[in-house]
Design an enzyme around this catalytic site. Structure first.
Site, PDB file in Angstrom:
ATOM      1  N   PRO A  11     -14.112  -1.460  -4.869  1.00 27.48           N
ATOM      2  CG  PRO A  11     -13.452  -1.185  -2.653  1.00 27.48           C
ATOM      3  CD  PRO A  11     -12.956  -1.624  -3.987  1.00 27.48           C
ATOM      4  CG  ASN A  12     -18.210   1.630  -2.108  1.00 27.94           C
ATOM      5  OD1 ASN A  12     -19.227   1.003  -1.818  1.00 27.94           O
ATOM      6  ND2 ASN A  12     -17.239   1.832  -1.249  1.00 27.94           N
ATOM      7  NE  ARG A  19     -18.366   6.160  -2.865  1.00 26.36           N
ATOM      8  CZ  ARG A  19     -17.060   6.024  -2.998  1.00 26.36           C
ATOM      9  NH1 ARG A  19     -16.540   5.523  -4.089  1.00 26.36           N
ATOM     10  NH2 ARG A  19     -16.261   6.378  -2.017  1.00 26.36           N
ATOM     11  CE1 TYR A  24     -14.635   8.415  -6.710  1.00 23.41           C
ATOM     12  CE2 TYR A  24     -16.456   8.913  -5.236  1.00 23.41           C
ATOM     13  CZ  TYR A  24     -15.155   8.517  -5.440  1.00 23.41           C
ATOM     14  OH  TYR A  24     -14.348   8.213  -4.366  1.00 23.41           O
ATOM     15  CG  ASN A  75     -10.584   3.344  -9.731  1.00 21.84           C
ATOM     16  OD1 ASN A  75     -10.228   3.325  -8.559  1.00 21.84           O
ATOM     17  ND2 ASN A  75     -11.332   4.310 -10.228  1.00 21.84           N
ATOM     18  CB  ALA A  78     -11.774   1.807  -0.399  1.00 24.85           C
ATOM     19  CG  HIS A  81      -6.487   4.689   0.298  1.00 23.70           C
ATOM     20  ND1 HIS A  81      -5.779   5.606  -0.452  1.00 23.70           N
ATOM     21  CD2 HIS A  81      -7.776   4.755  -0.154  1.00 23.70           C
ATOM     22  CE1 HIS A  81      -6.602   6.207  -1.295  1.00 23.70           C
ATOM     23  NE2 HIS A  81      -7.816   5.707  -1.133  1.00 23.70           N
ATOM     24  CG  ASP A  88       2.261  -8.514  -1.465  1.00 25.49           C
ATOM     25  OD1 ASP A  88       3.031  -7.529  -1.582  1.00 25.49           O
ATOM     26  OD2 ASP A  88       2.093  -9.132  -0.391  1.00 25.49           O
ATOM     27  CD  GLU A 102      -2.656   3.705  -8.082  1.00 21.85           C
ATOM     28  OE1 GLU A 102      -3.246   3.809  -6.995  1.00 21.85           O
ATOM     29  OE2 GLU A 102      -1.426   3.926  -8.210  1.00 21.85           O
ATOM     30  CG  HIS A 104      -7.128   6.588  -8.176  1.00 26.08           C
ATOM     31  ND1 HIS A 104      -7.758   5.685  -7.349  1.00 26.08           N
ATOM     32  CD2 HIS A 104      -5.812   6.271  -8.154  1.00 26.08           C
ATOM     33  CE1 HIS A 104      -6.853   4.867  -6.847  1.00 26.08           C
ATOM     34  NE2 HIS A 104      -5.671   5.195  -7.322  1.00 26.08           N
ATOM     35  CB  SER A 106     -11.667  11.747  -7.311  1.00 27.91           C
ATOM     36  OG  SER A 106     -11.122  10.776  -6.426  1.00 27.91           O
ATOM     37  NE  ARG A 111     -12.314  12.319  -2.761  1.00 32.60           N
ATOM     38  CZ  ARG A 111     -12.897  11.134  -2.868  1.00 32.60           C
ATOM     39  NH1 ARG A 111     -12.443  10.239  -3.711  1.00 32.60           N
ATOM     40  NH2 ARG A 111     -13.950  10.841  -2.130  1.00 32.60           N
ATOM     41  NE  ARG A 115     -11.452   9.664   0.061  1.00 32.58           N
ATOM     42  CZ  ARG A 115     -12.266   8.616  -0.057  1.00 32.58           C
ATOM     43  NH1 ARG A 115     -11.901   7.579  -0.771  1.00 32.58           N
ATOM     44  NH2 ARG A 115     -13.436   8.614   0.542  1.00 32.58           N
TER      45      ARG A 115
END
Length: 151
Positions: A11-12, A19, A24, A75, A78, A81, A88, A102, A104, A106, A111, A115
């Site tokens: 998301p985002n 953003r 970012y 990535n 959100a 978390h 799963d 995985e 990210h 940032s 942060r 997070r």
């Protein structure tokens, strides 16, 4: 023939470039898509970059990857978390015998307090944080290395 790899973004991340550019950066999702595809070609990988704000869609992508034994660079944004459903589903990718990295943009550990915990990290092959878009390149290099080592 190049090995297919899914690069999935949560998301985002469709709002990259507008953003929180202080967190970012100023590059957008299309730039990330082009960078990942170029890096993939250099590594002998056929990279497909996707983005969704929908948790169920991302879970379905993990099912697709698990069923097809397709390596994943994720990535989760959100979803990192709190999405136990995504965790799963990501676990199933590893169970299929392919890497799930995985990544990210940032460094979540530097942060907000919420997070600092990832429900994805325990099921990921590895995690790369805080390297901007370059983190995706490192993740793709890791996937290529793991695939080559297993061949």
């Amino acid at each position: 023939m190049a090995r297919r790899v899914l690069v999935v973004n949560g998301p985002n991340l469709g709002r990259l470039g507008v953003r929180q550019p202080d967190v970012y950066g100023h590059q957008d999702l299309q730039t990330l898509r082009e960078d990942c595809q170029q890096w993939g070609r250099e590594l002998g990988l056929d990279v497909e970059v996707r983005q969704t704000d929908d948790e169920a869609e991302m879970i379905h992508w993990m099912h697709e990857a698990a069923d097809g034994a397709i390596p994943v660079v994720m990535n989760p944004a959100a979803f990192t978390h709190y999405s136990y459903g995504l965790a799963d589903a990501a676990h199933m990718v590893g169970d299929a015998g392919v890497p799930l990295m995985e990544v990210h943009i940032s460094n979540p550990s530097a942060r907000d307090e919420f997070r600092k915990r990832s429900v994805i990290s325990p099921v990921a092959t590895g995690t790369i944080t805080g390297m901007g878009f370059f983190g995706y390149r490192l993740a793709l290099e890791a996937v290529a290395h793991i695939i080559a080592k297993e061949s």
